[in-house]
Design a protein around this motif. Structure first.
Motif: not given
Length: 137
Positions: A28, A32-33
């Motif tokens: 990741r 960001t997710e």
């Protein structure tokens, strides 16, 4: 007559990284997710494999020769972090020792996951549609 807009495309090299114990590596990026396969954009003059070898070194601290990457194919999906874009990935497989992998550069997290564990996370479309099925076939 209206001409349809050309899709905006991001070209990347991506790695299906496994550890030999039924797990695959997902990362990741900071800010960001979604989790995705490691990799990134080629620089001018780089082959897809050379770009991936460089990205694996920069993002995960591992040294992999471009010649040690096994080509899997070219895949296209909606881009995970760039709205309105499609991502076209040249994908390669490589097996790594988890003890030598460490998140670096823009990588916030690097996780070794089973298929069940990965299914619990927000994932990039390229990973769910194409790359993870290759990891666990």
């Amino acid at each position: 007559m209206t001409v349809p807009a050309q899709p905006r495309i991001v070209y990347v090299s991506a790695a299906v990284v496994t550890d030999g114990s039924g797990r695959t590596l997902l990362v990741r990026k900071r800010g960001t997710e979604r989790f995705m396969a490691p990799g990134g954009k080629p620089e001018p003059g780089e082959t897809a494999a050379e770009a991936l070898a460089r990205e694996l070194h920069e993002e995960l601290g591992v040294d992999v020769a471009a010649s040690d990457l096994d080509y899997l194919g070219r895949f296209e999906s909606e881009a995970a972090n760039e709205p309105g874009f499609r991502v076209v990935a040249e994908a390669f497989a490589v097996r790594l020792d988890p003890s030598g992998v460490e998140a670096a550069a823009e990588i916030a997290e690097a996780r070794w996951l089973t298929a069940d564990e990965a299914a619990q996370l927000p994932l990039a479309p390229l990973s769910t549609e194409h790359l993870l099925p290759l990891a666990w076939r």
